[in-house]
Motif scaffolding. Structure first.
Motif, mmCIF file in Angstrom:
data_model
loop_
_atom_site.group_PDB
_atom_site.id
_atom_site.type_symbol
_atom_site.label_atom_id
_atom_site.label_comp_id
_atom_site.label_asym_id
_atom_site.label_seq_id
_atom_site.Cartn_x
_atom_site.Cartn_y
_atom_site.Cartn_z
ATOM 1 N N PRO A 259 -6.883 -12.275 -18.384
ATOM 2 C CA PRO A 259 -6.329 -12.807 -19.635
ATOM 3 C C PRO A 259 -4.809 -12.712 -19.752
ATOM 4 N N LYS A 260 -4.177 -11.729 -19.098
ATOM 5 C CA LYS A 260 -2.711 -11.618 -19.212
ATOM 6 C C LYS A 260 -2.000 -12.649 -18.351
ATOM 7 N N SER A 261 -2.759 -13.262 -17.403
ATOM 8 C CA SER A 261 -2.163 -14.132 -16.391
ATOM 9 C C SER A 261 -1.245 -13.364 -15.429
ATOM 10 N N TYR A 262 -1.341 -12.056 -15.461
ATOM 11 C CA TYR A 262 -0.780 -11.246 -14.378
ATOM 12 C C TYR A 262 -1.626 -9.998 -14.241
ATOM 13 N N GLN A 263 -1.653 -9.473 -13.029
ATOM 14 C CA GLN A 263 -2.369 -8.223 -12.789
ATOM 15 C C GLN A 263 -1.328 -7.135 -12.612
ATOM 16 N N ILE A 264 -1.524 -5.999 -13.260
ATOM 17 C CA ILE A 264 -0.593 -4.894 -13.017
ATOM 18 C C ILE A 264 -1.048 -4.183 -11.751
ATOM 19 N N SER A 265 -0.145 -4.178 -10.755
ATOM 20 C CA SER A 265 -0.459 -3.627 -9.437
ATOM 21 C C SER A 265 0.767 -2.851 -8.958
ATOM 22 N N GLN A 266 0.857 -2.605 -7.667
ATOM 23 C CA GLN A 266 2.072 -1.989 -7.121
ATOM 24 C C GLN A 266 2.531 -2.830 -5.942
ATOM 25 N N PHE A 267 3.801 -3.160 -5.902
ATOM 26 C CA PHE A 267 4.296 -4.062 -4.862
ATOM 27 C C PHE A 267 4.999 -3.304 -3.737
ATOM 28 N N ASP A 268 6.270 -3.003 -3.912
ATOM 29 C CA ASP A 268 7.035 -2.431 -2.802
ATOM 30 C C ASP A 268 7.064 -0.908 -2.805
ATOM 31 N N LYS A 269 6.544 -0.273 -3.859
ATOM 32 C CA LYS A 269 6.520 1.187 -3.887
ATOM 33 C C LYS A 269 5.116 1.702 -4.211
ATOM 34 N N PRO A 270 4.221 1.646 -3.230
ATOM 35 C CA PRO A 270 2.861 2.144 -3.477
ATOM 36 C C PRO A 270 2.867 3.665 -3.573
ATOM 37 N N LEU A 271 1.813 4.234 -4.162
ATOM 38 C CA LEU A 271 1.733 5.696 -4.299
ATOM 39 C C LEU A 271 1.599 6.405 -2.953
ATOM 40 N N CYS A 272 0.840 5.806 -2.018
ATOM 41 C CA CYS A 272 0.579 6.487 -0.740
ATOM 42 C C CYS A 272 0.870 5.558 0.430
ATOM 43 N N LYS A 273 1.367 6.152 1.516
ATOM 44 C CA LYS A 273 1.747 5.350 2.683
ATOM 45 C C LYS A 273 1.358 6.035 3.993
ATOM 46 N N THR A 274 1.244 5.219 5.038
ATOM 47 C CA THR A 274 1.068 5.665 6.430
ATOM 48 C C THR A 274 0.136 6.865 6.642
ATOM 49 N N GLY A 275 -1.146 6.615 6.431
ATOM 50 C CA GLY A 275 -2.153 7.628 6.752
ATOM 51 C C GLY A 275 -3.026 7.156 7.893
ATOM 52 N N TYR A 276 -4.149 7.820 8.082
ATOM 53 C CA TYR A 276 -5.113 7.367 9.095
ATOM 54 C C TYR A 276 -6.477 7.994 8.835
ATOM 55 N N ILE A 277 -7.489 7.349 9.395
ATOM 56 C CA ILE A 277 -8.848 7.880 9.352
ATOM 57 C C ILE A 277 -9.351 7.919 10.782
ATOM 58 N N GLU A 278 -10.011 9.033 11.139
ATOM 59 C CA GLU A 278 -10.518 9.149 12.513
ATOM 60 C C GLU A 278 -11.941 8.606 12.593
ATOM 61 N N ILE A 279 -12.189 7.754 13.581
ATOM 62 C CA ILE A 279 -13.562 7.291 13.827
ATOM 63 C C ILE A 279 -13.897 7.535 15.300
ATOM 64 N N GLU A 280 -15.149 7.321 15.638
ATOM 65 C CA GLU A 280 -15.536 7.375 17.050
ATOM 66 C C GLU A 280 -15.837 5.958 17.488
ATOM 67 N N ASN A 281 -15.267 5.511 18.597
ATOM 68 C CA ASN A 281 -15.557 4.138 19.019
ATOM 69 C C ASN A 281 -16.867 4.067 19.815
ATOM 70 N N GLU A 282 -17.186 2.877 20.317
ATOM 71 C CA GLU A 282 -18.458 2.652 21.017
ATOM 72 C C GLU A 282 -18.722 3.680 22.111
ATOM 73 N N ASN A 283 -17.636 4.104 22.797
ATOM 74 C CA ASN A 283 -17.819 5.030 23.921
ATOM 75 C C ASN A 283 -17.813 6.492 23.485
ATOM 76 N N GLY A 284 -17.886 6.726 22.168
ATOM 77 C CA GLY A 284 -17.891 8.089 21.667
ATOM 78 C C GLY A 284 -16.520 8.747 21.689
ATOM 79 N N GLU A 285 -15.472 7.941 21.985
ATOM 80 C CA GLU A 285 -14.119 8.516 21.982
ATOM 81 C C GLU A 285 -13.532 8.451 20.581
#
Ligand code: ADP
Ligand code: ZN
Ligand code: MG
Length: 481
Positions: A90-116
């Motif tokens: 309804p506002k015709s804009y969404q309140i979001s974050q553009f160039d200054k997000p709260l969190c940056k450059t992280g990672y999540i560890e997964i195991e690939n097909e070969n169990g690595e």
């Protein structure tokens, strides 16, 4: 050339609805499933002259998500307006974050097909508001707008283009979902849309260093469709390239019924959102102490719980991994073990029959209608020989139906195990008389014949006879013959 000559690149943008009690900029409730337009106010309906106030919990939850995914937390960030027109906004804009997000450059560890082990990079996590919902009007035709969801807080978690197969994408999403559930920032109910992903896929010839042109499938909310969609896009893009064509950058809609993607818009109508800082909201400044405080309050995460289970409960690597995916199941496990002192049995029931029934009934773990007390009682009843494990499976089905105590179910159904020597002997003698061949087999050295006889006796007694007693008594009786 074939599929083996191509490398697949996937990057995911995940939207997770935060489970704060109230919306991001007003005090309306966020609960799912209310009657249309009963959870909105002048602010989230965008009446002129209203002012948003940032819900502090939203910042806290986003910071929790950032810390749990190894992000750096920005001390200074802000809210921006993302301008576009759509009837659910309804506002015709969404309140979001553009160039200054709260969190940056992280990672999540997964195991690939070969169990690595492999790290999938997280580019950023930012906060924003959800839009309303359009419902088809069954009576008058056209669309009706429901603004209950307008202003529900979201975090958007943007990954690096680090995944190389649909399997890796699936693992990343499951790990991310598990983490968000552990830190209790989102209920991640995919069927309710509180965990959904935009899936970016491209392909390139092996050895090529430049990324290929990507397409983006919007708002996918089931693991199965995501895998199917990715596989479809890989084949389609390779086909286009092999035919000498070029993949167009476009936004796609995945259709589960036809198993195909359809174009929603191409790059030509790429939108210019004219982002600018929202003048109604202040800067977000976080102190070192504030971030440290949140860090200290984070609960144990699945990875460390898994390692603890290997030590503390002697579970296998596989079991420890499976049971820690869901925080709910893993809590149920710990509580049950504390009462049964039997980690193996508790784990087997949860990963075996309980998980099977959850799947069949398409239930989430937190919808299990019985408690760890009930599960512990079931396990102890088997250990004491009151019921056989065959009967216990039937008891469990009943527990799922009505959440009743196992002892009550057993009593009502008359399922108590037969441990009376006289009664057991009667069955044993009858089965021996009916199966002379098995008796010969056992005498001839085939120990397995006993298993068959016990099986027959269990059938005869509808699973109620005590299997250990049957076993011993069959051997005794045959030796007498
Ligand atoms: P937008 O909002 O326009 O989609 P973003 O930069 O927010 O752009 O998100 C882009 C997403 O697409 C990221 O998750 C990123 O990893 C992924 N991505 C970017 N380039 C590619 C590519 N060539 N192939 C696959 N995924 C890509
Ligand atoms: Zn409101
Ligand atoms: Mg996108």
């Amino acid at each position: 050339m074939s599929r083996e000559d191509y490398e697949v690149i996937i990057g995911l943008e995940v939207h997770a609805e935060l489970s704060t009690k109230t919306k991001i900029f007003c005090s309306c409730k966020t609960e799912f499933g209310g009657a249309p337009n009963t959870q909105c106010c002048p602010i989230c309906m965008a009446m002129p002259g209203t002012l948003p106030v940032l819900n502090e919990k939203v910042v806290e939850y986003a910071v929790r998500a950032g810390l749990a995914t190894n992000c750096s937390i920005e001390r200074n960030s802000k809210n921006d307006r993302k301008n576009y027109f759509y009837p659910d906004l309804p506002k015709s804009y969404q309140i979001s974050q553009f160039d200054k997000p709260l969190c940056k450059t992280g990672y999540i560890e997964i195991e690939n097909e070969n169990g690595e082990k492999k790290n999938i990079g997280i580019t950023r996590i930012h906060i924003e508001e959800d839009a309303g919902k359009l419902n088809h009007d069954d009576f008058g035709g056209g669309c009706l707008v429901d603004l209950n969801r307008a202003g529900v807080p979201l975090i958007e978690i943007v990954s690096e283009p680090d995944m190389r197969s649909s399997e890796e994408a699936d693992k990343y999403l499951k790990k991310l979902k598990s983490i968000l559930e552990y830190i209790e920032v989102s209920d991640c109910k995919m069927q309710e849309g509180s965990f959904r992903a935009d899936v970016n896929v491209s392909v390139r010839k092996k050895g090529e260093t430049k990324l290929g042109t990507r397409t983006e499938m919007k708002n996918m909310n089931s693991f199965r469709s995501i895998i199917r969609g990715i596989e479809y896009e890989i084949d389609r893009q390779i086909e286009v390239i092999e035919a000498g064509g070029k993949v167009e950058q476009e936004t796609l809609r995945w259709d589960d019924v036809s198993g195909k993607t359809f174009s929603m818009r191409d790059k030509e109508d790429a939108q210019d959102y004219r982002y600018f800082p929202d003048p109604d909201l202040g800067l977000i400044r976080l102190s070192e102490e504030y971030i440290e405080g949140i860090k200290k309050s984070l609960p144990e995460l699945p990875e460390s719980r898994k390692r603890r289970y290997l030590e503390e409960y002697n579970l296998t690597e596989r079991d420890a991994k499976l049971i820690t995916v869901s925080k709910y199941l893993s809590n149920l496990f710990e509580e049950t073990v504390s009462k049964t002192k039997n980690a193996k049995a508790s784990c087997n029931w949860i990963l075996g029959d309980i998980s099977r029934i959850l799947n069949e009934k398409e239930m989430e773990p937190n919808q299990i209608p019985f408690t760890s007390d009930n599960l512990a009682e079931l396990i102890i009843l088997i250990e004491k020989g009151t019921i056989s494990s065959a009967i216990a499976k039937k008891v469990l089905e009943e527990m799922f139906e009505n959440g009743e105590e196992p002892s009550k179910i057993i009593e009502e159904k008359g399922w108590v195990q037969i441990s009376d020597e006289g009664a057991i002997k009667e069955v044993v003698l009858k089965i021996l008389a009916d199966n002379p061949q098995s008796v010969q087999d056992y005498k001839g050295g085939k120990d397995r014949a006993i298993g068959f006889l016990v099986g027959q006796a269990m059938k005869q007694t509808k699973g109620k006879a005590n299997p250990q007693m049957l076993n011993t008594m069959f051997i005794e009786e045959i030796n007498k013959m």
